[in-house]
Write an enzyme that holds these catalytic residues in place. Structure first.
Site, PDB file in Angstrom:
ATOM      1  N   GLU A 277     -57.643 -44.874  86.606  1.00 32.94           N
ATOM      2  CA  GLU A 277     -58.185 -43.588  87.073  1.00 32.94           C
ATOM      3  C   GLU A 277     -58.635 -43.671  88.524  1.00 32.94           C
ATOM      4  OE1 GLU A 277     -57.825 -40.925  85.360  1.00 32.94           O
ATOM      5  OE2 GLU A 277     -57.144 -41.974  83.562  1.00 32.94           O
ATOM      6  N   ASP A 358     -50.998 -47.174  87.710  1.00 33.74           N
ATOM      7  CA  ASP A 358     -50.859 -48.423  86.951  1.00 33.74           C
ATOM      8  C   ASP A 358     -50.784 -49.616  87.901  1.00 33.74           C
ATOM      9  OD1 ASP A 358     -50.976 -47.242  84.491  1.00 33.74           O
ATOM     10  OD2 ASP A 358     -48.833 -47.404  84.038  1.00 33.74           O
TER      11      ASP A 358
HETATM   12 ZN    ZN Z   1     -52.980 -41.491  84.852  1.00 28.23          ZN
END
Ligand code: ZN
Length: 410
Positions: A277, A358
């Protein structure tokens, strides 16, 4: 161009859209029983896998029934003069075009909400219940409906009234002012959604001092990220499914974790999800998304301003008196193919952003706990591990679990 031609174009758009959607669903369903890729074998045991198969099939069938009902109703409403009927009805209330528009949309929204309620009831209390996801009580369900309708009446009605008022003052230039208003409103909502809207539906409490909070702060400091506002939301009030999200920017930025997420994941996994996030924030995805949606809104409003004064729009829907509100409905139906395309682009962009977030988590924290977290989240929501490529391309805002794992393992 005659109103009849335009009428057939609208009907064709609705039907073609429906057929494409059903083909995609069927393609996806054909692959429900595909062998699970080796890397994902450990997500489900045999019993859970069977359960996930049943869940996919149940949802697929439900989707076919509910969307068929919805398109049949829409087509019948258009073909049997539903809009003319509601427009005449709304005109009995007032001569003021803003009031007429509000009554018109009020009737249509309320009516379609009533008709779709049995479906959402079935989805929540039969399907989700059967698979053990549902935690919603009847009381919460009804309150959600009432609050949702009230919110739409106040916010949607307010913005609509304002835009029609501006349209009356400025005619074809209205789109610039409407664009400004919607932009200011979107930025405001982005900033204060968590403070103003979420509390109407959920309880949010600051994450208490704990080893988890400590680990999160430690991570945030290591990447020079000021993360004071970490909230836990009572997602378990409605469902066992888990989630986490980032919202706001500047001083209002905050991370919200579902209580279900905290229950399901290890601390290290939660930090990894959080790192993902933070990645969205650091790579400016929140800003890019906001800018993209502002530009798309501008484009839509500009195209709307070209056509809105043309009485053909209303006549195509069988409404004799042309007005802004009926024109808006016809425009919305005609614009659907374009918004499908922009939707595809936005999903494509969103999947790119997921990879970047990611990667950020992998580079600034660790890949492994993020992988195990994603596996657990997929398992706990009985998600489809073998979706069809075309279905992913159209509908997925996130890459598939397999794609994300492969990228994280690079
Ligand atoms: Zn995401």
């Amino acid at each position: 161009m005659t109103a009849t031609t335009l009428f057939y174009i609208i009907i064709a758009i609705i039907i073609v859209n429906f057929i494409i959607d059903k083909i995609l669903d069927a393609l996806n369903a054909k692959h429900f029983n595909d062998a699970i890729p080796n890397e994902l074998k450990d997500v489900y045991d045999d019993a859970e896998y069977k359960k996930s198969q049943a869940y996919k099939l149940t949802n697929y069938k439900f989707g076919v029934w509910s969307s068929t009902f919805s398109i049949a109703l829409t087509l019948a409403f258009i073909c049997f003069g539903g809009f003319e009927y509601v427009d005449v009805l709304a005109r009995r209330f007032s001569d003021n075009s803003i009031v007429i528009a509000l009554v018109f949309f009020g009737i249509i929204m309320f009516g379609s909400d009533i008709l779709s309620t049995p479906f959402s009831y079935y989805k929540t209390f039969v399907i989700e219940e059967r698979f053990g996801f549902n935690k919603t009580t009847i009381k919460t369900f009804i309150l959600d409906k009432v609050k949702g309708l009230l919110m739409m009446a106040v916010i949607g009605g307010g913005i609509l009234a304002l835009i029609i008022y501006i349209f009356q003052l400025t005619q074809q230039h209205f789109w610039l002012y409407a664009w400004a208003i919607i932009t200011i409103f979107s930025v405001f909502m982005n900033m204060f959604y968590a403070k103003l809207i979420v509390p109407l539906f959920n309880k949010q409490t600051p994450l208490e001092e704990s080893s988890l909070r400590h680990k999160i702060s430690e991570y945030a400091q290591s990447v020079g990220f000021n993360l004071e506002k970490i909230f836990v939301i009572d997602g378990s009030k409605r469902s066992t499914k888990a989630n986490a999200y980032f919202s706001g920017f500047g001083n209002e930025k905050r991370v919200t974790l579902y209580d279900t997420l905290i229950n399901d994941l290890e601390e290290e996994e939660i930090v990894a999800v959080l790192a993902h996030e933070v990645g969205h924030y650091k790579r400016k995805h929140i800003i890019y998304n906001l800018v993209a949606s502002v530009l798309l809104t501008g484009l839509t409003l500009y195209v709307l301003s070209i056509f809105i004064t043309n009485p053909l729009l209303s006549n195509a829907l069988g409404v004799s008196t042309h007005s802004f509100h009926v024109g808006l409905v016809a425009f919305g139906l005609l614009y659907a193919p374009i918004s499908e395309i922009t939707g595809l682009v936005m999903n494509w962009l969103s999947r790119k952003f997921e990879y970047q977030a990611d990667d950020y988590a992998k580079n600034t924290y660790k890949a492994q706990p993020l992988i195990t977290a994603l596996k657990k989240l997929n398992k706990n929501s009985l998600s489809n591990l073998t979706p069809h490529k075309a279905y992913v391309f159209v509908h997925y805002s996130h890459p598939t679990l397999l794609q994300r794992m492969r990228n994280l393992n690079l």
